[in-house]
Design an enzyme around this catalytic site. Sequence first.
Site, mmCIF file in Angstrom:
data_model
loop_
_atom_site.group_PDB
_atom_site.id
_atom_site.type_symbol
_atom_site.label_atom_id
_atom_site.label_comp_id
_atom_site.label_asym_id
_atom_site.label_seq_id
_atom_site.Cartn_x
_atom_site.Cartn_y
_atom_site.Cartn_z
ATOM 1 N N ASP A 69 -2.557 6.503 -3.225
ATOM 2 C CA ASP A 69 -1.469 5.792 -2.555
ATOM 3 C C ASP A 69 -0.954 4.706 -3.515
ATOM 4 O OD1 ASP A 69 -3.462 3.845 -2.339
ATOM 5 O OD2 ASP A 69 -2.927 3.296 -0.286
ATOM 6 N N SER A 99 0.816 -1.216 0.000
ATOM 7 C CA SER A 99 0.000 0.000 0.000
ATOM 8 C C SER A 99 0.853 1.270 0.000
ATOM 9 C CB SER A 99 -0.966 -0.053 1.186
ATOM 10 O OG SER A 99 -1.856 1.015 1.139
ATOM 11 N N ASP A 151 -1.193 1.442 -3.931
ATOM 12 C CA ASP A 151 -2.045 0.420 -4.540
ATOM 13 C C ASP A 151 -3.383 0.972 -5.008
ATOM 14 O OD1 ASP A 151 -2.920 0.800 -1.958
ATOM 15 O OD2 ASP A 151 -3.395 -1.289 -1.564
ATOM 16 N N ASP A 186 -6.071 2.207 -3.546
ATOM 17 C CA ASP A 186 -7.376 2.081 -2.884
ATOM 18 C C ASP A 186 -7.752 3.388 -2.197
ATOM 19 O OD1 ASP A 186 -5.501 1.812 -0.845
ATOM 20 O OD2 ASP A 186 -6.506 0.134 0.141
#
Length: 449
Positions: A238, A95, A240, A242
């Site tokens: 960010d 992440s 990743d 999400d």
Amino acid sequence: MAKYFGTNGARGKMDLFTPEFTSGLAAAFGTWTGKGKILVGRDTRTTGEMIENAVVAGLLSVGCQPMLLGVVPAPTIELATTKLGAVGSIAITASHNPPEWIGVKCIDSRSVSLSKERGDEVEKIFEEKKFARAEWNEIKKIEGYDAAISDHVEAIKKWVNVEKIKKKKPKLILDCGNGTACNIAPRLFTELGCKITTLNSHPDGHFPGRNSEPTKENVSDLIATVKKLNADAGIAWDGDGDRVIFVDERGEFVIGDKSFALCVELALRGKKGNVATTVATTNAIKDIASKHGCKLVYSKVGAPYLSEKMIEAKAVIGGEEVGGVIWPQFHYGKDGFTTAAKIVEAISEKPLSKWIASLPAYCNSKIKIPFSEKEKFEVIEKMKKQLEKTGEKTITIDGVRVDGSDGWCILRPSGTEHFVRIFAEAKTQKQADSMVKEFEAKLLALKNK
Ligand code: MG
């Protein structure tokens, strides 16, 4: 108690994520899901290919069918999971953590990521080496699927009002942070008819442009560029993809709970239904839900708990206080791209600052108090009992939350550190500060009782 799995999968550095460990964990996950198709996608980290190969070896060894999606955002993997009928998915991502971190997020067939408790089941298989190893003639071939990004973009284009966006042609600055957003965001917003300028838009696992977490401090270039180019908004993701944050047309950073509140408003204008959030989220969400005659349901803090609560309550939207929004018509993961597209559709109607100003506003206050590992849980239990006795209105699904006439306050033991966190929200700063002080005193008084 899960050793490796936290609320968002397993995370660590090279010393933990050796090829042996990684393939073992993947084999355990493949044993847990049972034989079937498992999607594998990764973020832009330098370790991605190494981890991907270890994951694939582990999955093949237990007779699963790995299907590689390449470098894609976590929400793209989640959308593909149900679409392609996979029994599970693995997102190789840490992440927003610094570049030397590695992570493996396990996702079930409903696109819900594994909680600590379900991660425990996978860990048990791993620790006890109870892998369901396949015979030599049961080993599958690796497959690839290169249309996951296109599927995600097309699904979003079918959902938002593209005509409305094309008419306004919003001027956007996109800060992809050298993460997976590079592979979808410029394309998505170009196809939606926006005028885009990109920052940090080449995938690079060293994260040379900025730190991966989109905090106000980390997106200072984005803020400056929005002002300099007179853009309608700035958007940053960010690693990743999400989580997403916004900068309004005046160059003001919009905190995550405001953009979540705006999404709730927009969602409920379209379709009425239950709203889900964590017990630590602003009352603005409650206000918006009740304005629309809808019910708010609470979950424990952590994305997997929120997803499960949404399924249980058939919620039409859900989100977390850090600015992650779940749109269940797509999948049950937080999605920074559907969220961004919905907000861009809204700013084609009126400026982002005007939308934000129309939302209920609260003040908050927070502190953390040091306690030992044992004490931090004990003191919360004592607090629950004390509040029960005095007849306060409490919610105890995660720590203890007290709702009063001035506002609300939550006390939670930290998951990773030796602290109890106290967070209060009220109409005025003074009220929020005094609630925090009141509960700090109560907590310290209980410490030695
Ligand atoms: Mg993330």
